[in-house]
Scaffold this active site. Structure first.
Site, PDB file in Angstrom:
ATOM      1  N   HIS A 157     -41.695  14.389 -37.780  1.00 32.74           N
ATOM      2  CA  HIS A 157     -41.168  14.702 -39.123  1.00 32.74           C
ATOM      3  C   HIS A 157     -41.851  13.855 -40.197  1.00 32.74           C
ATOM      4  O   HIS A 157     -41.269  13.576 -41.243  1.00 32.74           O
ATOM      5  CB  HIS A 157     -39.649  14.469 -39.214  1.00 32.74           C
ATOM      6  N   SER A 278     -63.387  12.795 -60.027  1.00 35.94           N
ATOM      7  CA  SER A 278     -62.683  13.667 -60.965  1.00 35.94           C
ATOM      8  C   SER A 278     -63.478  13.707 -62.261  1.00 35.94           C
ATOM      9  O   SER A 278     -64.130  12.734 -62.637  1.00 35.94           O
ATOM     10  CB  SER A 278     -61.288  13.097 -61.210  1.00 35.94           C
ATOM     11  N   LYS A 284     -60.895   8.197 -59.559  1.00 37.48           N
ATOM     12  CA  LYS A 284     -60.568   9.067 -58.432  1.00 37.48           C
ATOM     13  C   LYS A 284     -61.673   9.189 -57.389  1.00 37.48           C
ATOM     14  O   LYS A 284     -62.840   9.262 -57.687  1.00 37.48           O
ATOM     15  CB  LYS A 284     -60.233  10.487 -58.932  1.00 37.48           C
ATOM     16  N   GLU A 291     -59.622  18.896 -47.757  1.00 36.24           N
ATOM     17  CA  GLU A 291     -58.767  19.880 -48.442  1.00 36.24           C
ATOM     18  C   GLU A 291     -59.350  21.288 -48.329  1.00 36.24           C
ATOM     19  O   GLU A 291     -58.633  22.261 -48.132  1.00 36.24           O
ATOM     20  CB  GLU A 291     -58.621  19.514 -49.918  1.00 36.24           C
TER      21      GLU A 291
END
Ligand code: ARG
Length: 463
Positions: A157, A278, A284, A291
């Site tokens: 979980h 970014s 960033k 992804e």
């Protein structure tokens, strides 16, 4: 307007909108190599059987080889008026060698032709994919080898559950990719079946030699029923399912890497070569590759559903709907190959923050189960131990400490059976070492997993 190869029974030419809509050349040109390979075998077979002359076969084969080279070199302009790769090649052939070219399609239909093309293509793709999966497994095993002592929290979980080693975690993925290889090898067996020579649906009247074709094209079996041979896309559905499952495995791994590379976890950091910045936030460093693989998994599921939906309710035998099988097949193959290659590179260059992992494993009461097991070893029933340790955890949580931070007296206030040896038992590394069941995270068990895997990889065997 080019004359259609099937134009005989038509009194009018097709509408140009129809040509565009009907054509598959934009995507099935990818099959040119296999189409030519199949045609060469077919021409040789026709000559061997005396169905066409040796001279015609010779002219066909020589010209097909030249066409192949011209396409390789980018010197061929395909035309949508010739609809698909099969008729484009045949028309170029006929343009170049005349009459002999027109004899090639004897005892063959585009239905068995396209079926053999896709099977030839998929057999090669499956080989490439299993090689890439192998490379990924090798990377996993060497990374596991380097991290047999790296302790991390195992989760359920996404809550800290029990301590494990990073090697154990990596070897879990090894098992998943092993099954992926097995699935692709299994799919290969059903793809490795020759439909060529089945004609449109019913077989042909010529004295052909399908065994010879199978031999020339390296198929180990013949499709047994002509109608099934041209209608069947099960092997492609299997391929798309196998791609989806492999992508799902990659996607889960990627999700973990995305989470682990966040500042909140800081378990790993991706190499700059596999990260992006970014356009607005200078600080960033984003895990885009992970992804993207996660995102691309969606399109492989889509491709699988596309073909399932195309095939649903199709009457036997060939229907034009089946022309739509190719874009999803190509897309999933390309997506999986690209994802496997880049994922392997990304993994090879990943930096692991061992200290962060171990520190996280020490928090979150990951040794609570071992503390309960300790009480069991002192003779208490497990349910009772669970209850006692639950109370210990609640107490520790409110005081912001770990179980091992409690004094023996404190522990004894929860149960008198606690003794000094509890501290050794709940030490995080001992929790790992003490696992006894087959396949556990114990250091010994993971060493065995790694050495078994090395044997598997070296032998190229799938156990
Ligand atoms: N372009 C077609 C396909 O990909 C080839 C087979 C066409 N056969 C036919 N009878 N129209 O499916």
């Amino acid at each position: 307007m080019a004359k259609k190869l099937w134009g005989g029974r038509f009194s009018k030419s097709t509408a140009s909108l129809m040509d565009e809509f009907n054509a598959s050349i934009d995507f099935d040109q990818k099959l040119y190599k296999y189409d030519i390979q199949g045609s060469i075998a077919h021409a040789n077979m026709l000559a061997k059987q005396g169905i066409i002359s040796q001279e015609d076969a010779q002219a066909i084969v020589t010209c097909l080889r030249e066409i192949r080279k011209d396409i390789d070199d980018g010197n061929i302009q395909f035309s949508i008026e010739y609809e698909d790769i099969h008729m484009n090649i045949e028309s170029i052939l006929t343009e170049r060698i005349g009459e002999a070219g027109k004899r090639l399609h004897t005892a063959r239909s585009r239905n068995d032709q396209v079926a053999v093309d896709i099977r030839l293509y998929l057999k090669e793709e499956i080989d490439t994919i299993t090689d890439l999966l192998h490379k990924l497994e090798e990377t996993l095993v060497s990374l596991a080898q380097a991290h047999t002592q790296t302790v991390m929290p195992g989760y359920t979980h996404l809550q800290r559950a029990q301590p494990v080693t990073l090697a154990f975690y990596l070897m879990a993925y090894y098992q998943m990719f092993r099954r992926d290889i097995q699935r692709f090898e299994d799919c290969y067996k059903r793809t490795d079946c020759l439909p060529l020579g089945c004609g449109a649906l019913a077989g042909t009247t010529y004295d052909t030699d399908r065994e010879y074709l199978a031999d020339q094209l390296h198929f180990s079996r013949l499709c047994e029923n002509a109608m099934d041979a041209v209608s069947d896309r099960d092997f492609a559905l299997e391929f798309l399912s196998d791609c989806s499952i492999a992508m799902m495995h990659l996607s889960r791994f990627c999700e973990e890497l995305v989470v682990w590379s966040s500042a909140e976890f800081s378990f790993v950091s991706m190499d700059d070569a596999y990260s992006t910045g970014s356009s607005i936030m200078p600080q960033k460093k984003n895990p885009d590759i992970a992804e993207l693989i996660r995102g691309k998994t969606g399109r492989t599921y889509g491709n699988m559903i596309t073909l399932f939906t195309i095939m649903k309710s199709l009457t036997l035998a060939y229907n034009k709907d089946m022309q739509e099988d190719k874009p999803p097949i190509f897309d999933s193959a390309e997506t999986l190959k690209a994802s496997l290659s880049i994922f392997t590179n990304m993994l090879e260059t990943l930096t692991v923050n061992k200290d962060k992992m171990e520190a996280a494993a020490k928090k979150g009461f990951t040794n609570a189960t071992d503390a309960a097991d300790y009480l069991v070893s002192k003779g208490l029933p497990f349910r009772e131990c669970h209850e006692i340790i639950g109370k210990v955890v609640l107490f520790c949580e409110t005081h912001g400490i770990a179980i091992e931070d409690l004094s023996l007296e404190d522990l004894q206030s929860f149960s008198p059976v606690f003794e000094e040896d509890v501290y050794e038992k709940i030490d995080i590394r001992n929790c790992i070492a003490a696992k006894k069941s087959y396949g556990s995270t114990s250091f010994e068990s993971v060493e065995k997993m790694i050495s078994d895997a090395k044997k598997e990889l070296a032998g190229g065997v799938c156990l």
